[in-house]
Design an enzyme around this catalytic site. Structure first.
Site, PDB file in Angstrom:
ATOM      1  N   GLY A   1      -3.877  -4.618  12.903  1.00  0.00           N
ATOM      2  CA  GLY A   1      -4.895  -4.955  11.904  1.00  0.00           C
ATOM      3  C   GLY A   1      -4.356  -5.436  10.578  1.00  0.00           C
TER       4      GLY A   1
ATOM      5  N   CYS B   1       1.812  15.280 -18.767  1.00  0.00           N
ATOM      6  CA  CYS B   1       2.325  15.081 -20.136  1.00  0.00           C
ATOM      7  C   CYS B   1       1.233  14.818 -21.164  1.00  0.00           C
ATOM      8  CB  CYS B   1       3.326  13.926 -20.161  1.00  0.00           C
ATOM      9  SG  CYS B   1       2.552  12.301 -20.078  1.00  0.00           S
TER      10      CYS B   1
ATOM     11  N   SER C   1      -2.972  -9.149   8.528  1.00  0.00           N
ATOM     12  CA  SER C   1      -2.983 -10.608   8.653  1.00  0.00           C
ATOM     13  C   SER C   1      -1.590 -11.216   8.634  1.00  0.00           C
ATOM     14  CB  SER C   1      -3.816 -11.207   7.512  1.00  0.00           C
ATOM     15  OG  SER C   1      -3.246 -10.842   6.270  1.00  0.00           O
TER      16      SER C   1
ATOM     17  N   CYS D   1       1.391   8.070 -13.958  1.00  0.00           N
ATOM     18  CA  CYS D   1       1.496   8.046 -15.418  1.00  0.00           C
ATOM     19  C   CYS D   1       2.676   7.164 -15.805  1.00  0.00           C
ATOM     20  CB  CYS D   1       1.680   9.458 -15.976  1.00  0.00           C
ATOM     21  SG  CYS D   1       1.890   9.431 -17.766  1.00  0.00           S
TER      22      CYS D   1
ATOM     23  N   ASP E   1      -6.030   3.746   1.492  1.00  0.00           N
ATOM     24  CA  ASP E   1      -6.955   4.847   1.812  1.00  0.00           C
ATOM     25  C   ASP E   1      -6.190   5.978   2.492  1.00  0.00           C
ATOM     26  OD1 ASP E   1      -7.031   4.667   4.782  1.00  0.00           O
ATOM     27  OD2 ASP E   1      -7.980   2.724   4.451  1.00  0.00           O
TER      28      ASP E   1
ATOM     29  N   HIS F   1       2.194   0.638   0.138  1.00  0.00           N
ATOM     30  CA  HIS F   1       1.502   0.017  -1.004  1.00  0.00           C
ATOM     31  C   HIS F   1       0.781   1.057  -1.866  1.00  0.00           C
ATOM     32  CE1 HIS F   1       1.434  -4.188   1.136  1.00  0.00           C
ATOM     33  NE2 HIS F   1       2.617  -3.901   0.612  1.00  0.00           N
TER      34      HIS F   1
ATOM     35  N   ASN G   1      -4.742  -6.718  17.153  1.00  0.00           N
ATOM     36  CA  ASN G   1      -5.507  -7.275  16.027  1.00  0.00           C
ATOM     37  C   ASN G   1      -6.797  -7.898  16.552  1.00  0.00           C
ATOM     38  OD1 ASN G   1      -6.132  -8.114  13.406  1.00  0.00           O
ATOM     39  ND2 ASN G   1      -4.151  -9.086  13.052  1.00  0.00           N
ATOM     40  N   LEU G   2      -7.728  -8.090  15.629  1.00  0.00           N
ATOM     41  CA  LEU G   2      -8.976  -8.754  15.998  1.00  0.00           C
ATOM     42  C   LEU G   2      -8.706 -10.221  16.332  1.00  0.00           C
ATOM     43  CD1 LEU G   2     -11.976  -8.020  16.167  1.00  0.00           C
ATOM     44  CD2 LEU G   2     -12.216  -8.732  13.788  1.00  0.00           C
TER      45      LEU G   2
HETATM   46  C1  BJW Z   1      -9.186  -6.210  12.348  1.00  0.00           C
HETATM   47  C2  BJW Z   1     -10.493  -5.715  12.346  1.00  0.00           C
HETATM   48  C3  BJW Z   1     -10.829  -4.760  13.330  1.00  0.00           C
HETATM   49  C4  BJW Z   1     -10.308  -7.132  10.745  1.00  0.00           C
HETATM   50  N1  BJW Z   1      -9.878  -4.383  14.220  1.00  0.00           N
HETATM   51  N2  BJW Z   1      -8.260  -5.809  13.239  1.00  0.00           N
HETATM   52  C5  BJW Z   1       7.745 -15.198   0.330  1.00  0.00           C
HETATM   53  C6  BJW Z   1       8.552 -14.348   1.043  1.00  0.00           C
HETATM   54  C7  BJW Z   1       8.636 -13.002   0.703  1.00  0.00           C
HETATM   55  C8  BJW Z   1       7.882 -12.488  -0.332  1.00  0.00           C
HETATM   56  C9  BJW Z   1       7.079 -13.346  -1.044  1.00  0.00           C
HETATM   57  C10 BJW Z   1       7.019 -14.681  -0.734  1.00  0.00           C
HETATM   58  N3  BJW Z   1       6.190 -15.271  -1.623  1.00  0.00           N
HETATM   59  C11 BJW Z   1       5.708 -14.329  -2.449  1.00  0.00           C
HETATM   60  C12 BJW Z   1       6.228 -13.138  -2.109  1.00  0.00           C
HETATM   61  C13 BJW Z   1       5.938 -11.843  -2.729  1.00  0.00           C
HETATM   62  C14 BJW Z   1       4.576 -11.237  -2.463  1.00  0.00           C
HETATM   63  C15 BJW Z   1       3.853 -11.869  -1.276  1.00  0.00           C
HETATM   64  O1  BJW Z   1       3.980 -11.457  -0.140  1.00  0.00           O
HETATM   65  N4  BJW Z   1       3.009 -12.843  -1.545  1.00  0.00           N
HETATM   66  C16 BJW Z   1       2.269 -13.520  -0.473  1.00  0.00           C
HETATM   67  C17 BJW Z   1       0.953 -13.984  -1.023  1.00  0.00           C
HETATM   68  C18 BJW Z   1       3.136 -14.609   0.106  1.00  0.00           C
HETATM   69  N5  BJW Z   1       4.820  -9.842  -2.183  1.00  0.00           N
HETATM   70  C19 BJW Z   1       4.955  -8.964  -3.153  1.00  0.00           C
HETATM   71  O2  BJW Z   1       4.855  -9.272  -4.332  1.00  0.00           O
HETATM   72  C20 BJW Z   1       5.298  -7.548  -2.752  1.00  0.00           C
HETATM   73  N6  BJW Z   1       6.477  -7.155  -3.423  1.00  0.00           N
HETATM   74  C21 BJW Z   1       7.661  -7.738  -3.176  1.00  0.00           C
HETATM   75  O3  BJW Z   1       7.791  -8.683  -2.402  1.00  0.00           O
HETATM   76  O4  BJW Z   1       8.719  -7.177  -3.857  1.00  0.00           O
HETATM   77  C22 BJW Z   1      10.031  -7.752  -3.635  1.00  0.00           C
HETATM   78  C23 BJW Z   1      10.663  -7.297  -2.346  1.00  0.00           C
HETATM   79  C24 BJW Z   1      11.265  -8.212  -1.506  1.00  0.00           C
HETATM   80  C25 BJW Z   1      11.877  -7.786  -0.308  1.00  0.00           C
HETATM   81  C26 BJW Z   1      11.925  -6.453   0.014  1.00  0.00           C
HETATM   82  C27 BJW Z   1      11.321  -5.548  -0.827  1.00  0.00           C
HETATM   83  C28 BJW Z   1      10.673  -5.974  -1.987  1.00  0.00           C
HETATM   84  C29 BJW Z   1       4.157  -6.605  -3.136  1.00  0.00           C
HETATM   85  C30 BJW Z   1       2.938  -6.821  -2.310  1.00  0.00           C
HETATM   86  C31 BJW Z   1       1.817  -5.905  -2.788  1.00  0.00           C
HETATM   87  C32 BJW Z   1       0.547  -6.109  -2.004  1.00  0.00           C
HETATM   88  N7  BJW Z   1      -0.494  -5.366  -2.617  1.00  0.00           N
HETATM   89  C33 BJW Z   1      -1.830  -5.365  -1.994  1.00  0.00           C
HETATM   90  C34 BJW Z   1      -2.785  -4.576  -2.933  1.00  0.00           C
HETATM   91  C35 BJW Z   1      -2.519  -3.067  -2.805  1.00  0.00           C
HETATM   92  C36 BJW Z   1      -3.483  -2.250  -3.589  1.00  0.00           C
HETATM   93  C37 BJW Z   1      -4.924  -2.476  -3.197  1.00  0.00           C
HETATM   94  O5  BJW Z   1      -5.355  -2.092  -2.095  1.00  0.00           O
HETATM   95  O6  BJW Z   1      -5.643  -3.078  -4.004  1.00  0.00           O
HETATM   96  O7  BJW Z   1      -1.771  -4.753  -0.695  1.00  0.00           O
HETATM   97  S1  BJW Z   1      -2.462  -7.008  -1.668  1.00  0.00           S
HETATM   98  C38 BJW Z   1      -3.278  -6.569  -0.158  1.00  0.00           C
HETATM   99  O8  BJW Z   1      -2.678  -7.286   0.949  1.00  0.00           O
HETATM  100  C39 BJW Z   1      -2.972  -5.075   0.063  1.00  0.00           C
HETATM  101  C40 BJW Z   1      -2.702  -5.042   1.534  1.00  0.00           C
HETATM  102  O9  BJW Z   1      -1.962  -3.880   1.856  1.00  0.00           O
HETATM  103  C41 BJW Z   1      -1.977  -6.325   1.779  1.00  0.00           C
HETATM  104  C42 BJW Z   1      -2.004  -6.797   3.218  1.00  0.00           C
HETATM  105  O10 BJW Z   1      -3.314  -7.048   3.634  1.00  0.00           O
HETATM  106  P1  BJW Z   1      -3.756  -6.708   5.121  1.00  0.00           P
HETATM  107  O11 BJW Z   1      -3.750  -5.241   5.322  1.00  0.00           O
HETATM  108  O12 BJW Z   1      -2.988  -7.506   6.072  1.00  0.00           O
HETATM  109  O13 BJW Z   1      -5.308  -7.145   5.086  1.00  0.00           O
HETATM  110  P2  BJW Z   1      -5.929  -8.593   5.350  1.00  0.00           P
HETATM  111  O14 BJW Z   1      -7.305  -8.563   4.820  1.00  0.00           O
HETATM  112  O15 BJW Z   1      -5.043  -9.663   4.910  1.00  0.00           O
HETATM  113  O16 BJW Z   1      -5.987  -8.682   6.943  1.00  0.00           O
HETATM  114  C43 BJW Z   1      -6.848  -7.856   7.699  1.00  0.00           C
HETATM  115  C44 BJW Z   1      -6.508  -8.043   9.168  1.00  0.00           C
HETATM  116  O17 BJW Z   1      -7.307  -7.132   9.907  1.00  0.00           O
HETATM  117  C45 BJW Z   1      -6.813  -9.440   9.716  1.00  0.00           C
HETATM  118  O18 BJW Z   1      -5.709  -9.869  10.512  1.00  0.00           O
HETATM  119  C46 BJW Z   1      -8.036  -9.233  10.604  1.00  0.00           C
HETATM  120  O19 BJW Z   1      -8.030 -10.054  11.755  1.00  0.00           O
HETATM  121  C47 BJW Z   1      -7.860  -7.786  11.019  1.00  0.00           C
HETATM  122  N8  BJW Z   1      -9.102  -7.092  11.358  1.00  0.00           N
HETATM  123  N9  BJW Z   1     -11.168  -6.307  11.350  1.00  0.00           N
HETATM  124  C48 BJW Z   1      -8.628  -4.917  14.148  1.00  0.00           C
HETATM  125  N10 BJW Z   1     -12.037  -4.236  13.425  1.00  0.00           N
END
Ligand code: BJW
Length: 233
Positions: free
Chosen positions: A176, A140, A178, A118, A95, A110, A202-203
């Site tokens: 905020g 394009c 996880s 494109c 966002d 992200h 964090n929450l």
């Molecule tokens: C509050 C609150 C309030 C609630 N106040 N807090 C092992 C090691 C390393 C990597 C990997 C591994 N195994 C697999 C991987 C790769 C994979 C990965 O991590 N997988 C996991 C499942 C393990 N990663 C990837 O594929 C990434 N690429 C990659 O690794 O490339 C290679 C590379 C390696 C090294 C260096 C560089 C590159 C790509 C990841 C792409 C993630 N994409 C998404 C979707 C984006 C588009 C969309 O929005 O649809 O990104 S997935 C989703 O999760 C989104 C988010 O940005 C991301 C993180 O989520 P976030 O923000 O943490 O949200 P939540 O819901 O999980 O947590 C919310 C938090 O808020 C909670 O803690 C609540 O308590 C809190 N909260 N209300 C304060 N009011």
């Protein structure tokens, strides 16, 4: 401690936008309970069923445009405006609420909902409307636009800039998120390796909570506002 801090890197996640009414991913009732990650957030899912993926992102792109920044975004924008040293807000969020609150030192690792990418000519264009009808690329004309977001298996954006900012920082703050998704989740360990202070807001405790020197629990609108007050006092 505050007097020793000059440069700050702040990582934000979905929790910072939760109080603006934007769904998080992994909370109860969050996006990943309603949609399968493999279907909507991987390049393979997009190849299999592009309509499903485009509809998912069209819905979210429309929704974020009806939301407003909350006090946590506003506090971070104030810190950005008033902090005399280096500061970088690395957000995992797609966002634009940090920017709409007035922050300018923001990096979207992200991607962004309000951009279309494109895959024919590799141009990114500002985009507020839907993609499901396959509109032409403004650069394009190819009908090859996809959401400009980073899916699982894809490389997050601008990692070199993030690691460079980390290397110059005295404080890493995670807000905020996880701690479930890498490489963002690994930044706290990078911070520990280079010997800088680390703070989690964090929450509830994140998966990597044990790596932080300190954790403050509560809604972002409260804990972030309080922390920013302290930093600027
Ligand atoms: C509050 C609150 C309030 C609630 N106040 N807090 C092992 C090691 C390393 C990597 C990997 C591994 N195994 C697999 C991987 C790769 C994979 C990965 O991590 N997988 C996991 C499942 C393990 N990663 C990837 O594929 C990434 N690429 C990659 O690794 O490339 C290679 C590379 C390696 C090294 C260096 C560089 C590159 C790509 C990841 C792409 C993630 N994409 C998404 C979707 C984006 C588009 C969309 O929005 O649809 O990104 S997935 C989703 O999760 C989104 C988010 O940005 C991301 C993180 O989520 P976030 O923000 O943490 O949200 P939540 O819901 O999980 O947590 C919310 C938090 O808020 C909670 O803690 C609540 O308590 C809190 N909260 N209300 C304060 N009011």
């Amino acid at each position: 401690m505050k007097s020793e801090i000059h440069n700050i890197v702040i990582l934000t996640g979905a929790g910072v936008s939760a109080e603006s009414g934007i769904d998080t991913f992994r909370s109860e009732g969050g996006l990943w309970e309603q949609h399968r990650i493999e279907d909507v957030a991987t390049p393979e899912g997009f190849s299999r069923d592009p309509d499903l993926v485009l509809r998912f992102y069209d819905m979210r792109r429309a929704a974020i445009q009806t939301k407003r920044p909350n006090p946590a975004h506003q506090a971070l924008a104030r810190l950005d405006a008033e902090w005399p040293g280096e500061l970088l807000i690395v957000t995992q969020n797609v966002d634009d609420l940090h920017e709409r609150a007035g922050a300018s030192r923001v990096l979207h690792m992200h991607g962004e909902h309000l951009n279309a990418w494109c895959i024919a000519c590799d141009t990114r264009s500002p985009w507020t409307k839907s993609l499901i009808e396959r509109p032409p690329c403004p650069a394009c004309n190819a009908r090859a636009l996809r959401p400009d977001v980073v899916w699982f298996g894809e490389m997050p954006y601008r990692m070199d800039e993030i690691y460079a900012a980390m290397a110059r920082a005295d404080l890493f703050v995670s807000i905020g998120t996880s701690g479930a998704v890498y490489p963002a989740a690994g930044l706290v360990r990078n911070a520990r390796e280079i010997g800088i202070q680390t703070l989690e807001l964090n929450l509830e405790r994140s998966q990597g909570s044990q790596w932080f020197h300190a954790t403050r629990l509560g809604p972002a609108s409260e804990v972030v506002t309080g922390w920013v007050e302290e930093m600027l006092s």
